[in-house]
Design a protein around this motif. Structure first.
Motif, short mmCIF file in Angstrom:
data_model
loop_
_atom_site.label_atom_id
_atom_site.label_comp_id
_atom_site.label_asym_id
_atom_site.label_seq_id
_atom_site.Cartn_x
_atom_site.Cartn_y
_atom_site.Cartn_z
N GLU A 178 24.17 -5.10 -4.45
CA GLU A 178 23.14 -4.10 -4.78
C GLU A 178 21.76 -4.74 -4.87
OE1 GLU A 178 27.01 -2.37 -6.20
OE2 GLU A 178 26.06 -4.33 -6.27
N LEU A 179 21.68 -5.92 -5.46
CA LEU A 179 20.40 -6.60 -5.58
C LEU A 179 19.87 -7.02 -4.21
CD1 LEU A 179 21.08 -8.82 -8.73
CD2 LEU A 179 19.68 -6.75 -8.60
N GLU A 180 20.76 -7.46 -3.33
CA GLU A 180 20.35 -7.87 -1.99
C GLU A 180 19.75 -6.70 -1.21
OE1 GLU A 180 23.82 -11.32 -1.70
OE2 GLU A 180 24.05 -9.42 -0.63
N LEU A 181 20.34 -5.53 -1.36
CA LEU A 181 19.88 -4.37 -0.59
C LEU A 181 18.55 -3.81 -1.07
CD1 LEU A 181 23.20 -2.44 0.11
CD2 LEU A 181 21.81 -3.76 1.72
N LYS A 182 18.05 -4.31 -2.19
CA LYS A 182 16.72 -3.91 -2.64
C LYS A 182 15.63 -4.56 -1.79
CE LYS A 182 17.84 -2.87 -7.45
NZ LYS A 182 17.38 -1.47 -7.37
N ASP A 183 16.00 -5.61 -1.06
CA ASP A 183 15.06 -6.28 -0.16
C ASP A 183 15.06 -5.54 1.19
OD1 ASP A 183 14.03 -8.19 1.86
OD2 ASP A 183 13.99 -9.59 0.17
N PRO A 184 13.90 -5.18 1.70
CA PRO A 184 13.85 -4.42 2.97
C PRO A 184 14.43 -5.18 4.16
CG PRO A 184 11.65 -5.15 2.30
CD PRO A 184 12.56 -5.39 1.13
N ARG A 185 14.56 -6.49 4.05
CA ARG A 185 15.15 -7.26 5.16
C ARG A 185 16.66 -7.08 5.26
NH1 ARG A 185 13.95 -13.11 3.55
NH2 ARG A 185 14.42 -12.16 1.53
N ALA A 186 17.29 -6.65 4.18
CA ALA A 186 18.74 -6.61 4.12
C ALA A 186 19.29 -5.25 4.52
CB ALA A 186 19.20 -6.96 2.70
N ARG A 187 20.48 -5.26 5.13
CA ARG A 187 21.17 -4.02 5.47
C ARG A 187 22.68 -4.22 5.30
NH1 ARG A 187 19.43 -5.55 10.35
NH2 ARG A 187 17.88 -3.89 10.41
#
Length: 344
Positions: A209-218
């Motif tokens: 969940e924390l990773e997906l807060k970054d716009p680079r992540a999907r």
């Protein structure tokens, strides 16, 4: 002499009573007085974190007329847990379905490791920062996928099952060469830092969940899609040798786990706050509470879709032992009818 005879008989009765008390005390103390438990990283271990911080096992033991101390250990993957159980250095292990089924299959002829209870059902997400990757077919030789343990972690098994669906029968290991064993905190740092070879992370809450807060992540893959619905993520297991020798401790552990799950259900805000404090998590109360409350995350001792994982492991030769029902994977729950586990 009559007085002396009575005195002797009284003395013998006293000695007999003392012997019974001593024997009873020895029997009560035959079980371990220090319980060694282990957990890994992530909010999926919330029930065990609460058990530790609120001393729920100690409280349940005291209510049952005995006392225990707890020693909590931390591992980054299930394989290390299994080594500790096999060596006798750990009483209650916890982790994903993959490592559990591995040791379950290996030990049915000796120490008979089985599940004590499930902890939750949660989806696991494969997240990437490579803009070229939209699906697992897009991963190339320059990608590296971090997960807890290559080949046997629940993330690794789910990726293999997904690869077989994507690439065809017999292609379950097509992406194995891209996988790297790494604990979730390090994997998140490596992928999001952009300075390592790690371009994807098959993680767990709250890291995904924390990773997906970054716009680079999907999100590339969801384990619920692969398995056809909710599945057990984590559970607790122990050896038959330990459970047989420590029925009171095991019963107290199961009761403490139920207390922990009740706390989560009744007061998710407090549960989230306790977890943040205990773990020193770098996330807000709102973020943690949202994960605890998320409808896809089930806090339950009832196992789900574990046989599907076992069937896959049987088919590809990772585990030879088979089971017809999930109850065969678990010890009977103390205090309940044999064969009917908590919530099972």
């Amino acid at each position: 002499m009559r007085v002396q005879g009575r005195t002797r008989r009284g003395l013998l009765r006293l000695l007999g009573a003392a012997a019974l008390v001593t024997a009873g005390t020895a029997a009560a103390q035959a079980e371990v007085t220090t319980v060694r438990l282990a957990k890994q990283f992530g909010i999926s271990y919330l029930p065990l974190t609460l058990m530790e911080t609120e001393q729920l096992l100690e409280k349940q033991a005291k209510q049952r007329g005995f006392e225990v101390k707890t020693e909590w250990l931390r591992f980054t993957g299930g394989s290390g847990m299994n080594d500790a159980v096999l060596s006798g250095g750990l009483d209650f292990a916890s982790g994903g379905v993959g490592p559990f089924l591995t040791i379950w299959g290996r030990t049915q002829g000796n120490i008979k490791v089985k599940g004590v209870a499930a902890l939750n059902a949660m989806p696991l997400w494969l997240v990437t920062v490579n803009p070229e990757v939209k699906a697992i077919k897009d991963f190339g030789p320059k990608d590296k996928i971090a997960l807890p343990t290559v080949k046997t972690s629940i993330q690794a098994l789910t990726l293999q099952m997904a690869a077989e669906k994507a690439f065809g029968e017999g292609q379950q290991h097509k992406l194995d060469a891209l996988t790297v064993s790494m604990g979730h905190p390090d994997a998140q740092t490596a992928m999001m830092g952009g300075r390592s070879e790690i371009t994807a992370h098959f993680g767990s809450p709250p890291f995904q969940e924390l990773e997906l807060k970054d716009p680079r992540a999907r999100k590339v893959l969801d384990s619920y899609d692969v398995m056809g619905g909710p599945h057990t993520f984590n559970l607790v297991w122990a050896s038959g040798r330990f459970v047989d020798a420590n029925p009171k401790v095991t019963a107290a552990f199961v009761a403490a786990l139920e207390d922990s799950l009740k706390l989560i259900r009744d007061d998710p805000a407090r549960a989230a706050a306790l977890w943040i404090k205990a773990e020193g998590a770098k996330m807000s109360q709102e973020e943690a509470e949202a994960i605890v409350r998320a409808p896809q995350n089930e806090w339950t001792t009832a196992p789900k879709r574990m046989l599907e994982y076992l069937a896959y492991m049987n088919r590809v030769g990772l585990v030879s032992a088979k089971a017809a029902t999930e109850n065969e994977l678990f010890f009977p729950v103390p205090g309940k009818e044999a064969g009917k586990g908590a919530g099972r």
